[in-house]
Design a protein around this motif. Structure first.
Motif, PDB file in Angstrom:
ATOM      1  N   ALA A  23       0.832  -1.207   0.000  1.00 38.05           N
ATOM      2  CA  ALA A  23       0.000   0.000   0.000  1.00 38.05           C
ATOM      3  C   ALA A  23       0.863   1.251   0.000  1.00 38.05           C
ATOM      4  CB  ALA A  23      -0.903   0.007   1.235  1.00 38.05           C
ATOM      5  N   GLU A  52      -5.797  -0.852   0.955  1.00 37.19           N
ATOM      6  CA  GLU A  52      -4.924   0.293   1.226  1.00 37.19           C
ATOM      7  C   GLU A  52      -5.509   1.190   2.316  1.00 37.19           C
ATOM      8  OE1 GLU A  52      -4.312  -1.042  -2.983  1.00 37.19           O
ATOM      9  OE2 GLU A  52      -6.050  -0.519  -1.770  1.00 37.19           O
ATOM     10  N   SER A 236     -11.472   8.351   2.542  1.00 41.67           N
ATOM     11  CA  SER A 236     -10.536   7.575   1.727  1.00 41.67           C
ATOM     12  C   SER A 236     -11.279   7.039   0.508  1.00 41.67           C
ATOM     13  CB  SER A 236      -9.959   6.407   2.537  1.00 41.67           C
ATOM     14  OG  SER A 236      -9.359   6.864   3.736  1.00 41.67           O
ATOM     15  N   THR A 258      -6.472   6.393  -3.171  1.00 42.33           N
ATOM     16  CA  THR A 258      -5.672   5.191  -3.364  1.00 42.33           C
ATOM     17  C   THR A 258      -6.045   4.602  -4.718  1.00 42.33           C
ATOM     18  OG1 THR A 258      -7.307   3.776  -2.264  1.00 42.33           O
ATOM     19  CG2 THR A 258      -5.571   4.735  -0.882  1.00 42.33           C
TER      20      THR A 258
END
Length: 276
Positions: A23, A52, A236, A258
């Motif tokens: 990650a 991640e 996220s 991510t």
């Protein structure tokens, strides 16, 4: 509520993979938390099937613990009442899992230890308590019929919550179940808010980890925090170049991106699960 979250809540689809070793590390730059700290409550959202994101949570725990400002870690993945308080920092995983009621397959929400265990253990090793924040299973059915929960959101936010459920269920949820399930979501958010508030201590930060939908300012946990209680929100997202148009991202203090996850037909998975 997005379809990924629905699959976790209704179909008990386990979070996928661990993959944390590869990650990216958005926290490698110490400035990544600049402008967010200090804060009594830091709400860190995730997509449950993006490994991640759990890696970022572990890194956040370690960073705040190293700075000596982490009061507690509250997890959506555990029922309220489950906690590591009193365990020594060298407790092994078996002892920690026993304290948290985290069974071999998963705990009450079918969250996999392989996915969230590193987050939990990072807090335990730092001598920081991990607290369950989610609504206990035995309180879910009463919540479904508790119409007073409807009034904890303004009409627009309540409609958003119900619409999110319809969309997240790919139009498969019977209309009669929409309002009761929205009340469960509200009760979950309120329970997490209560847990985070109870864990606060002066000069420190409570880190609350939950799905992105739960950290939404307009209808999630923040709606159940005291009006004068400061907090910050990180969302996220498993995407790299798409516009930040989701309600969660638009209202967040910070968005951590991510790489995208492999494509999946979540609606097909949900249809299969609901036929069982």
């Amino acid at each position: 509520m997005n379809t990924r979250k629905v699959l976790m809540l209704l179909a008990c689809v386990a979070a996928l993979g661990s993959g944390c070793a590869s990650a990216p590390d958005p926290l490698a730059d110490a400035g990544r938390l600049d402008g967010l700290m200090p804060t009594p409550v830091l709400l860190l959202g995730e997509q449950h099937d993006a490994p991640e994101h759990q890696a970022l949570q572990r890194q956040t725990v370690e960073r705040l613990a190293q700075q000596g400002v982490l009061a507690a870690v509250v997890l959506e993945m555990l029922e309220q009442g489950r906690q590591t308080t009193g365990l020594p920092r060298d407790a092994d995983e078996a002892r920690v899992r026993q304290a948290l009621g985290w069974a071999d397959e998963a705990n009450s929400g079918h969250w996999r230890w392989a996915v969230y265990g590193p987050v939990v253990m990072a807090a335990v090793r730092a001598d920081v308590p991990v607290l369950g924040g989610n609504l206990p299973r035995e309180r879910m059915r009463p919540a479904m019929s508790d119409t007073t929960l409807d009034s904890t959101l303004d009409p627009a936010a309540l409609q958003q919550q119900r619409d999110a459920l319809r969309e997240g269920h790919c139009g498969l949820l019977p209309e009669a179940q929409v309002a009761p399930m929205a009340r469960i979501q509200i009760a979950r958010d309120r329970t997490m808010a209560d847990t985070a508030r109870g864990a606060q201590r002066a000069g420190a930060t409570v880190l609350l980890v939950a799905g992105n939908g739960h950290v939404r300012r307009d209808l999630g946990v923040p709606r159940h925090l005291p009006p004068d209680s400061p907090y910050r929100v990180i969302v996220s997202l498993a995407q790299t170049d798409q516009p930040l148009t989701t309600p969660e991202a638009q209202a967040a203090d910070r968005v951590w991106r991510t790489p995208p996850q492999p494509p999946r037909d979540h609606c097909a998975e949900l249809r299969q699960q609901m036929r069982r």
